[in-house]
Design a protein around this motif. Structure first.
Motif, PDB file in Angstrom:
ATOM      1  N   ASP A  70       6.882   0.970  -1.583  1.00  0.00           N
ATOM      2  CA  ASP A  70       8.021   1.813  -1.955  1.00  0.00           C
ATOM      3  C   ASP A  70       8.508   1.422  -3.349  1.00  0.00           C
ATOM      4  OD1 ASP A  70       9.740  -0.419  -1.672  1.00  0.00           O
ATOM      5  OD2 ASP A  70      10.179   0.079   0.409  1.00  0.00           O
ATOM      6  N   GLY A  71       9.614   1.968  -3.763  1.00  0.00           N
ATOM      7  CA  GLY A  71      10.078   1.762  -5.134  1.00  0.00           C
ATOM      8  C   GLY A  71      11.105   0.668  -5.305  1.00  0.00           C
ATOM      9  N   ALA A  72      11.090  -0.350  -4.448  1.00  0.00           N
ATOM     10  CA  ALA A  72      12.031  -1.462  -4.594  1.00  0.00           C
ATOM     11  C   ALA A  72      11.874  -2.083  -5.984  1.00  0.00           C
ATOM     12  CB  ALA A  72      11.782  -2.510  -3.508  1.00  0.00           C
ATOM     13  N   PRO A  73      12.957  -2.563  -6.572  1.00  0.00           N
ATOM     14  CA  PRO A  73      12.876  -3.122  -7.924  1.00  0.00           C
ATOM     15  C   PRO A  73      11.821  -4.215  -8.080  1.00  0.00           C
ATOM     16  CG  PRO A  73      15.166  -2.812  -7.310  1.00  0.00           C
ATOM     17  CD  PRO A  73      14.341  -2.508  -6.078  1.00  0.00           C
ATOM     18  N   CYS A  74      11.676  -5.092  -7.085  1.00  0.00           N
ATOM     19  CA  CYS A  74      10.675  -6.161  -7.220  1.00  0.00           C
ATOM     20  C   CYS A  74       9.257  -5.608  -7.170  1.00  0.00           C
ATOM     21  CB  CYS A  74      10.871  -7.232  -6.147  1.00  0.00           C
ATOM     22  SG  CYS A  74      10.639  -6.659  -4.459  1.00  0.00           S
ATOM     23  N   HIS A  75       9.076  -4.433  -6.571  1.00  0.00           N
ATOM     24  CA  HIS A  75       7.748  -3.808  -6.528  1.00  0.00           C
ATOM     25  C   HIS A  75       7.401  -3.185  -7.884  1.00  0.00           C
ATOM     26  CE1 HIS A  75       8.248  -2.995  -1.913  1.00  0.00           C
ATOM     27  NE2 HIS A  75       8.443  -4.263  -2.243  1.00  0.00           N
ATOM     28  N   ARG A  76       8.404  -2.641  -8.552  1.00  0.00           N
ATOM     29  CA  ARG A  76       8.182  -1.946  -9.824  1.00  0.00           C
ATOM     30  C   ARG A  76       8.250  -2.872 -11.031  1.00  0.00           C
ATOM     31  NH1 ARG A  76      12.668   1.379  -7.991  1.00  0.00           N
ATOM     32  NH2 ARG A  76      13.707   0.449  -9.764  1.00  0.00           N
ATOM     33  N   ALA A  77       8.654  -4.113 -10.816  1.00  0.00           N
ATOM     34  CA  ALA A  77       8.827  -5.052 -11.935  1.00  0.00           C
ATOM     35  C   ALA A  77       7.525  -5.199 -12.727  1.00  0.00           C
ATOM     36  CB  ALA A  77       9.277  -6.412 -11.406  1.00  0.00           C
ATOM     37  N   LYS A  78       7.670  -5.455 -14.015  1.00  0.00           N
ATOM     38  CA  LYS A  78       6.507  -5.567 -14.901  1.00  0.00           C
ATOM     39  C   LYS A  78       5.516  -6.615 -14.418  1.00  0.00           C
ATOM     40  CE  LYS A  78       8.772  -3.934 -19.080  1.00  0.00           C
ATOM     41  NZ  LYS A  78       9.259  -4.286 -20.418  1.00  0.00           N
ATOM     42  N   ASN A  79       6.020  -7.798 -14.021  1.00  0.00           N
ATOM     43  CA  ASN A  79       5.066  -8.827 -13.614  1.00  0.00           C
ATOM     44  C   ASN A  79       4.422  -8.516 -12.269  1.00  0.00           C
ATOM     45  OD1 ASN A  79       7.662  -9.470 -12.639  1.00  0.00           O
ATOM     46  ND2 ASN A  79       7.126 -11.605 -12.344  1.00  0.00           N
ATOM     47  N   SER A  80       5.096  -7.750 -11.393  1.00  0.00           N
ATOM     48  CA  SER A  80       4.453  -7.322 -10.139  1.00  0.00           C
ATOM     49  C   SER A  80       3.319  -6.351 -10.446  1.00  0.00           C
ATOM     50  CB  SER A  80       5.464  -6.638  -9.210  1.00  0.00           C
ATOM     51  OG  SER A  80       6.435  -7.548  -8.780  1.00  0.00           O
ATOM     52  N   MET A  81       3.597  -5.385 -11.307  1.00  0.00           N
ATOM     53  CA  MET A  81       2.570  -4.405 -11.652  1.00  0.00           C
ATOM     54  C   MET A  81       1.419  -5.082 -12.407  1.00  0.00           C
ATOM     55  SD  MET A  81       3.682  -1.908 -10.052  1.00  0.00           S
ATOM     56  CE  MET A  81       2.380  -0.773 -10.443  1.00  0.00           C
ATOM     57  N   ALA A  82       1.746  -6.079 -13.233  1.00  0.00           N
ATOM     58  CA  ALA A  82       0.705  -6.825 -13.942  1.00  0.00           C
ATOM     59  C   ALA A  82      -0.160  -7.588 -12.939  1.00  0.00           C
ATOM     60  CB  ALA A  82       1.328  -7.787 -14.952  1.00  0.00           C
ATOM     61  N   TRP A  83       0.466  -8.142 -11.882  1.00  0.00           N
ATOM     62  CA  TRP A  83      -0.290  -8.860 -10.854  1.00  0.00           C
ATOM     63  C   TRP A  83      -1.293  -7.927 -10.186  1.00  0.00           C
ATOM     64  CZ3 TRP A  83      -1.127  -8.489  -5.617  1.00  0.00           C
ATOM     65  CH2 TRP A  83      -1.718  -9.586  -5.011  1.00  0.00           C
ATOM     66  N   PHE A  84      -0.861  -6.709  -9.850  1.00  0.00           N
ATOM     67  CA  PHE A  84      -1.776  -5.734  -9.235  1.00  0.00           C
ATOM     68  C   PHE A  84      -2.930  -5.405 -10.174  1.00  0.00           C
ATOM     69  CE2 PHE A  84       1.932  -4.776  -6.502  1.00  0.00           C
ATOM     70  CZ  PHE A  84       1.318  -4.941  -5.273  1.00  0.00           C
ATOM     71  N   GLU A  85      -2.633  -5.269 -11.457  1.00  0.00           N
ATOM     72  CA  GLU A  85      -3.700  -5.000 -12.432  1.00  0.00           C
ATOM     73  C   GLU A  85      -4.676  -6.166 -12.519  1.00  0.00           C
ATOM     74  OE1 GLU A  85      -2.308  -3.685 -16.275  1.00  0.00           O
ATOM     75  OE2 GLU A  85      -0.927  -2.247 -15.354  1.00  0.00           O
ATOM     76  N   GLU A  86      -4.146  -7.395 -12.529  1.00  0.00           N
ATOM     77  CA  GLU A  86      -5.010  -8.582 -12.581  1.00  0.00           C
ATOM     78  C   GLU A  86      -5.929  -8.659 -11.353  1.00  0.00           C
ATOM     79  OE1 GLU A  86      -2.405 -11.944 -12.870  1.00  0.00           O
ATOM     80  OE2 GLU A  86      -1.616 -11.299 -14.809  1.00  0.00           O
ATOM     81  N   GLN A  87      -5.410  -8.248 -10.215  1.00  0.00           N
ATOM     82  CA  GLN A  87      -6.182  -8.283  -8.968  1.00  0.00           C
ATOM     83  C   GLN A  87      -7.082  -7.057  -8.821  1.00  0.00           C
ATOM     84  OE1 GLN A  87      -5.899 -11.095  -7.111  1.00  0.00           O
ATOM     85  NE2 GLN A  87      -4.480 -11.730  -8.711  1.00  0.00           N
ATOM     86  N   ILE A  88      -6.971  -6.122  -9.775  1.00  0.00           N
ATOM     87  CA  ILE A  88      -7.701  -4.848  -9.759  1.00  0.00           C
ATOM     88  C   ILE A  88      -7.404  -4.073  -8.470  1.00  0.00           C
ATOM     89  CG2 ILE A  88      -9.911  -3.714 -10.239  1.00  0.00           C
ATOM     90  CD1 ILE A  88     -10.908  -6.462 -11.273  1.00  0.00           C
ATOM     91  N   ILE A  89      -6.110  -3.923  -8.208  1.00  0.00           N
ATOM     92  CA  ILE A  89      -5.645  -3.174  -7.036  1.00  0.00           C
ATOM     93  C   ILE A  89      -5.021  -1.872  -7.520  1.00  0.00           C
ATOM     94  CG2 ILE A  89      -4.004  -3.131  -5.119  1.00  0.00           C
ATOM     95  CD1 ILE A  89      -4.338  -6.197  -4.967  1.00  0.00           C
ATOM     96  N   THR A  90      -5.508  -0.763  -6.982  1.00  0.00           N
ATOM     97  CA  THR A  90      -4.937   0.538  -7.295  1.00  0.00           C
ATOM     98  C   THR A  90      -3.687   0.725  -6.452  1.00  0.00           C
ATOM     99  OG1 THR A  90      -7.131   1.431  -7.729  1.00  0.00           O
ATOM    100  CG2 THR A  90      -5.366   3.027  -7.327  1.00  0.00           C
ATOM    101  N   VAL A  91      -2.578   1.045  -7.095  1.00  0.00           N
ATOM    102  CA  VAL A  91      -1.310   1.252  -6.397  1.00  0.00           C
ATOM    103  C   VAL A  91      -1.021   2.747  -6.376  1.00  0.00           C
ATOM    104  CG1 VAL A  91       1.161   0.743  -6.396  1.00  0.00           C
ATOM    105  CG2 VAL A  91      -0.467  -1.010  -7.112  1.00  0.00           C
ATOM    106  N   LEU A  92      -0.810   3.265  -5.181  1.00  0.00           N
ATOM    107  CA  LEU A  92      -0.477   4.675  -5.021  1.00  0.00           C
ATOM    108  C   LEU A  92       0.876   4.931  -5.649  1.00  0.00           C
ATOM    109  CD1 LEU A  92      -1.390   7.359  -3.681  1.00  0.00           C
ATOM    110  CD2 LEU A  92      -0.155   6.638  -1.645  1.00  0.00           C
ATOM    111  N   LYS A  93       0.973   5.989  -6.409  1.00  0.00           N
ATOM    112  CA  LYS A  93       2.225   6.358  -7.051  1.00  0.00           C
ATOM    113  C   LYS A  93       3.356   6.272  -6.037  1.00  0.00           C
ATOM    114  CE  LYS A  93       4.320  10.184  -9.544  1.00  0.00           C
ATOM    115  NZ  LYS A  93       4.114  11.561  -9.968  1.00  0.00           N
ATOM    116  N   CYS A  94       4.477   5.786  -6.472  1.00  0.00           N
ATOM    117  CA  CYS A  94       5.617   5.484  -5.610  1.00  0.00           C
ATOM    118  C   CYS A  94       5.905   6.580  -4.588  1.00  0.00           C
ATOM    119  CB  CYS A  94       6.848   5.244  -6.461  1.00  0.00           C
ATOM    120  SG  CYS A  94       8.286   4.834  -5.495  1.00  0.00           S
ATOM    121  N   LEU A  95       5.942   6.175  -3.348  1.00  0.00           N
ATOM    122  CA  LEU A  95       6.222   7.073  -2.237  1.00  0.00           C
ATOM    123  C   LEU A  95       7.690   7.003  -1.833  1.00  0.00           C
ATOM    124  CD1 LEU A  95       4.567   8.939  -0.316  1.00  0.00           C
ATOM    125  CD2 LEU A  95       4.352   6.985   1.192  1.00  0.00           C
TER     126      LEU A  95
END
Length: 158
Positions: free
Chosen positions: A116-141
């Motif tokens: 979901d769109g919780a602030p900790c989910h959308r934070a820059k370093n959270s999104m960077a972590w997903f990119e580093e792990q090569i995880i595709t994140v579904l656009k915010c539901l």
């Protein structure tokens, strides 16, 4: 909000069952261990202090917060959250719970993660972590989840 929900629905309306089978859905939830005060009592005039119409309650009931995930193939491990979730702690939860779940159900590592769109989910370093792990994140539901939750609350109030 209505336009955003419609846009999200149109964007995903052509997804096949096979595409949806690749999604790991997740959420955090808080569960009160005692009555949270939202209780309806039916009583007749003059019965407001009758023992059957009165119950004790705890002003700030103890609760437990958990993170969980699921996909078409099963559920992930349940994570008990013992402190406020910031983006760093969220990434730790993902490393300890999402990654093992994904590896168990998606041996080819081809999955999409929904959050979901919780602030900790959308934070820059959270999104960077997903990119580093090569995880595709579904656009915010979040817009869809918010609608579902508001409908549930509305149904409980009737």
């Amino acid at each position: 909000m209505k336009k955003k929900r419609l846009s999200w629905a149109r964007e995903h309306q052509t997804w096949t069952t096979e595409q949806w089978k690749k999604v790991i859905f997740s959420n955090e939830s808080r569960f009160c261990l005692f009555n949270d005060g939202c209780q309806k009592v039916v009583r007749h005039k003059g019965e407001q202090f009758h023992p059957a119409c009165v119950s004790s309650q705890v002003k700030f009931p103890p609760s437990v917060m958990v993170y969980g995930s699921m996909c078409t193939y099963g559920v992930g491990s349940l994570c008990f959250i013992h402190r406020n979730v910031n983006s760093q702690y969220y990434c730790e939860i993902m490393a300890d719970h999402l990654i093992p779940t994904a590896k168990f159900y998606f041996t080819d590592n081809q999955f999409i993660y929904q959050q979901d769109g919780a602030p900790c989910h959308r934070a820059k370093n959270s999104m960077a972590w997903f990119e580093e792990q090569i995880i595709t994140v579904l656009k915010c539901l979040e817009i869809v989840l918010t609608l579902i939750q508001s409908n549930q609350h509305g149904a409980n109030e009737k």
